[in-house]
Design an enzyme around this catalytic site. Sequence first.
Site, PDB file in Angstrom:
ATOM      1  N   HIS A  19      39.857  24.940  88.619  1.00 47.02           N
ATOM      2  CA  HIS A  19      39.307  23.667  89.502  1.00 47.02           C
ATOM      3  C   HIS A  19      40.151  23.120  89.748  1.00 47.02           C
ATOM      4  O   HIS A  19      41.384  22.851  88.806  1.00 47.02           O
ATOM      5  CB  HIS A  19      38.257  22.868  88.320  1.00 47.02           C
ATOM      6  CG  HIS A  19      39.112  22.743  86.781  1.00 47.02           C
ATOM      7  ND1 HIS A  19      39.850  21.517  86.248  1.00 47.02           N
ATOM      8  CD2 HIS A  19      39.008  23.674  85.815  1.00 47.02           C
ATOM      9  CE1 HIS A  19      39.370  21.544  85.833  1.00 47.02           C
ATOM     10  NE2 HIS A  19      39.921  22.672  85.020  1.00 47.02           N
ATOM     11  N   GLU A 108      34.558  27.301  80.600  1.00 45.38           N
ATOM     12  CA  GLU A 108      35.972  26.597  80.070  1.00 45.38           C
ATOM     13  C   GLU A 108      36.122  27.597  78.428  1.00 45.38           C
ATOM     14  O   GLU A 108      34.628  27.484  77.445  1.00 45.38           O
ATOM     15  CB  GLU A 108      35.924  25.416  80.054  1.00 45.38           C
ATOM     16  CG  GLU A 108      37.099  24.303  79.417  1.00 45.38           C
ATOM     17  CD  GLU A 108      38.228  24.604  79.340  1.00 45.38           C
ATOM     18  OE1 GLU A 108      39.243  25.701  79.357  1.00 45.38           O
ATOM     19  OE2 GLU A 108      38.930  23.717  79.826  1.00 45.38           O
TER      20      GLU A 108
END
Length: 297
Positions: A19, A108
């Site tokens: 990201h 994550e």
Amino acid sequence: MIQSPQYKALPKRIILVRHGESEGNLDRSAYTTTPDYKIPLTQQGIAQAKLAGAQIQSVISENGRSNNWKIYFYVSPYERTRSTLREIGRSFSKKRVIGVREECRVREQDFGNFQVEERMKVIKETRERFGRFFYRFPEGESAADVYDRVSNFLESLWRDIDMNRLHNDPSDDLNLIIISHGLTSRVFLMKWFKWSVEQFELLNNFGNCECRVMQLGLGGEYSLAIHHTEDELQEWGLSPDMIADQKWRANATRGDWNERCPWYLDAFFDCLATDSDDSVEEDTDDSLEEDIDDLIV
């Protein structure tokens, strides 16, 4: 590089993308008031994602030389990855996108819930001493835990490819783009290329919106060395042996890896018995059987 017809059903590329810059990357105190999955991108992160989209489009289209290609996205459910996907998507027309799937298994690493900044600093220092792969965050995950769910995701990914659940036309080059997180992407590579824990510990994290392009070689193996340079591989922390393996994969025939097992075994064994030692052992066993037969007679 012309793809062999027998591997045409396989994705030509699997591209891992971290990201863009998030508020948490900019200011660690953001995690003390906002759940990790809700941390947004910064304006810089949005700009990075737009640029990454243009760069990925250039890679996939081979700078405009190729026209028969499609893409399929997998994205972590976090706000920062979803936003990165939206910005990357600006570089692609609807006819190029087969589909997109939110995939929770590439989220994550779980660091716990609201994170107290000073406590997390101490915890991360402890992790460096303990080892990044096995250390489990209190109320969270270790990289080994992430490895397990990424492994599960890969099994589903292969079933999707084998059963053509992605609805890909074999006449098109399929490109899978996985928009995820730094550690999760490193664990993905570790699982895919069968890297050891020690090799994983050598790896450096992706930068924001950095990509790793795994491209299909002529023989059906994926390699980082087709698109990326040796200097890049070194910068990312790959050892000379790991780089040599990536170069080999670029031209290897699928399934040949098992035949190279002796090269790989060197990382685990100081010395194995030679074939001649096996022969001596067999001769000894035969002699023992003869002695037993003599005793019975």
